[in-house]
Write an enzyme that holds these catalytic residues in place. Structure first.
Site, PDB file in Angstrom:
ATOM      1  N   ASP A   1      49.951  42.871  34.002  1.00 40.50           N
ATOM      2  CA  ASP A   1      48.833  41.312  34.188  1.00 40.50           C
ATOM      3  C   ASP A   1      49.084  40.817  33.404  1.00 40.50           C
ATOM      4  O   ASP A   1      49.500  40.970  31.884  1.00 40.50           O
ATOM      5  CB  ASP A   1      47.265  41.095  34.572  1.00 40.50           C
ATOM      6  CG  ASP A   1      47.006  39.841  34.821  1.00 40.50           C
ATOM      7  OD1 ASP A   1      45.904  39.841  35.429  1.00 40.50           O
ATOM      8  OD2 ASP A   1      47.179  38.629  33.225  1.00 40.50           O
TER       9      ASP A   1
ATOM     10  N   ASP B   1      50.853  36.716  38.884  1.00 40.53           N
ATOM     11  CA  ASP B   1      51.491  37.046  37.689  1.00 40.53           C
ATOM     12  C   ASP B   1      50.487  38.932  37.109  1.00 40.53           C
ATOM     13  O   ASP B   1      50.253  38.887  36.212  1.00 40.53           O
ATOM     14  CB  ASP B   1      50.164  36.306  35.948  1.00 40.53           C
ATOM     15  CG  ASP B   1      48.957  37.176  35.687  1.00 40.53           C
ATOM     16  OD1 ASP B   1      48.388  36.911  37.087  1.00 40.53           O
ATOM     17  OD2 ASP B   1      48.697  36.400  35.178  1.00 40.53           O
ATOM     18  N   GLU B   2      50.779  38.644  38.282  1.00 39.87           N
ATOM     19  CA  GLU B   2      49.750  40.447  38.358  1.00 39.87           C
ATOM     20  C   GLU B   2      50.559  41.569  39.655  1.00 39.87           C
ATOM     21  O   GLU B   2      50.856  40.627  40.689  1.00 39.87           O
ATOM     22  CB  GLU B   2      48.525  39.990  38.957  1.00 39.87           C
ATOM     23  CG  GLU B   2      47.310  40.410  37.822  1.00 39.87           C
ATOM     24  CD  GLU B   2      45.721  40.550  39.325  1.00 39.87           C
ATOM     25  OE1 GLU B   2      44.976  41.411  39.579  1.00 39.87           O
ATOM     26  OE2 GLU B   2      46.149  39.789  39.515  1.00 39.87           O
TER      27      GLU B   2
END
Ligand code: TTP
Ligand code: MG
Length: 375
Positions: free
Chosen positions: A8, A103-104
């Site tokens: 993340d 983002d993960e």
């Protein structure tokens, strides 16, 4: 043995802004909408976080807490581009990747680990962090373990630039002291319910007898129990299967009339219900997406009492979520409705439980098609 990474990015939007504009580096950056027009914070740089600034907070509050904060308008196209670059770096390690948002992602790195040749999970994780940094300039926090749910918790524990490895067999000890709400699938309402039963930590949860799990979680009992001891074996899901069905529309002129907005929302929700039905899907989570006149984009979501593909409940919940955002003078540029969190075929139709809300706002339209799906 499997080795799973959850990765993340740190303060994603804000870090991208700091990367692109050196003047912002080392400073408290608030990415989001304008305080005058009821904007919300999408994210804040780590320099701003000690002041108490959080995602989804009204920008007005953020500015009060952190007057020296520098407000930056979000640039979604740029974030998508950076996200693509990061996912490319991930792909240098494995093809088995499940992106969860911009983002993960989960990565199954079992193939990259070879302990007899000295390729330990820790080494792979360090290498991943280094390469993300050198190829994109971003820092990523990483959790490593043998299961998705443990890695997800681990990646969050040492942010920013974190690295937490939970060795095989240590999952239950690692989880035990943590708050029960950290466990995937335990929302704030459930956490309250568990607390009332004297269960505050994951360790206390893990100690409960099977009948108790049955009573508290019904059909989910066994999966929650396994997760509480870090033994879930859910695979990293690379399939491009449908995870959500959504429909959105942009208005030629910003719209503020509640009646008109309600009509549009019901039409969108009805369309989504129809498409779910045609695909043989029933979803639990209803999301409404909103874009304000100033381009601030966010979503509100909540869970239906039981999985559904009927227009009625989806329209009703979508309206409930949306009407909470309807304040005098506020006008909308875009509206969307989505349904996700699909029932497994064998789970379809169970008794209604209470509605559980999760009001995280997201600035990205991730997962939303640019155009409404064809009905
Ligand atoms: P997060 O990963 O939740 O947050 P973050 O990357 O900014 O910070 P960290 O992970 O270090 O705690 O979300 C990723 C991006 O999604 C975030 O940069 C902005 C966006 N976002 C919103 O727009 N609204 C929200 O409420 C949240 C939580 C995130
Ligand atoms: Mg992040």
């Amino acid at each position: 043995m499997r080795h799973i990474i959850h990765a993340d990015l740190d303060a994603f939007y804000a870090t991208v802004e700091q990367l692109d504009n050196p003047e912002l580096r080392g400073k408290p950056v608030l990415v989001g909408g304008r305080p005058e027009s009821r904007g919300v914070v999408a994210t804040a740089s780590y320099e701003a976080r000690p002041f108490g600034v959080r995602s989804a907070m009204p920008m007005r509050t953020a500015v009060r807490l952190c007057p020296q904060g520098i407000i930056v308008r979000p640039r979604f196209t740029r974030y998508r581009e950076m996200s693509r670059q990061v996912m490319e770096v991930f792909r240098e390690f494995t093809e088995v990747i499940e992106p969860l948002s911009l983002d993960e992602a989960y990565l199954d790195i079992s193939g990259a680990v070879n302990e007899s040749e000295g390729r330990w999970p820790l080494g792979v994780a360090l290498d991943l962090k280094r390469r993300v940094k050198s190829q994109t300039g971003l820092t990523v926090s990483v959790g490593v373990s043998v299961s998705k749910s443990v890695s997800k918790i681990a990646s969050d524990l040492d942010k920013p630039d974190g690295l937490v490895v939970v060795p095989p067999g240590d999952q239950a000890d690692f989880l035990a002291p943590l708050a029960v709400g950290k466990l995937w699938g335990i929302g704030p309402k459930t956490a309250e319910r568990l607390k009332a039963e004297g269960v505050d930590t994951i360790g206390a949860l893990a100690e409960q007898p099977p009948e108790w799990f049955e009573r508290m979680f019904g059909q989910r009992a066994n999966s929650v129990r396994l997760r509480s001891i870090g033994l879930d074996d859910e695979p990293v899901n690379t399939e491009r299967i449908t995870k959500s069905v959504s429909s959105e529309t942009t208005f030629p002129d910003d719209l503020g009339d509640p009646e008109e907005l309600r009509r549009v929302l019901e039409e969108l929700a009805g369309g989504v219900a129809g498409s779910l039905e045609r695909k043989g899907l029933q979803g639990r989570t209803v999301t409404v997406k909103l874009r304000l006149a100033d381009f601030t984009t966010f979503t509100r979501q909540s869970t239906l009492p039981s999985p559904s593909n009927e227009p009625g409940p989806i329209q009703e919940l979508a309206w409930r979520l949306f009407s909470a955002e309807l304040t005098t003078g506020r006008t909308f540029r875009l509206l969307g409705v989505g349904v996700s969190n699909f029932a497994e075929p064998d789970e379809i139709r169970q008794l209604p439980l209470s509605i559980e809300g999760d009001f995280r706002a997201y600035g990205t339209g991730l997962g939303w098609p640019e155009r409404a799906p064809q009905a």
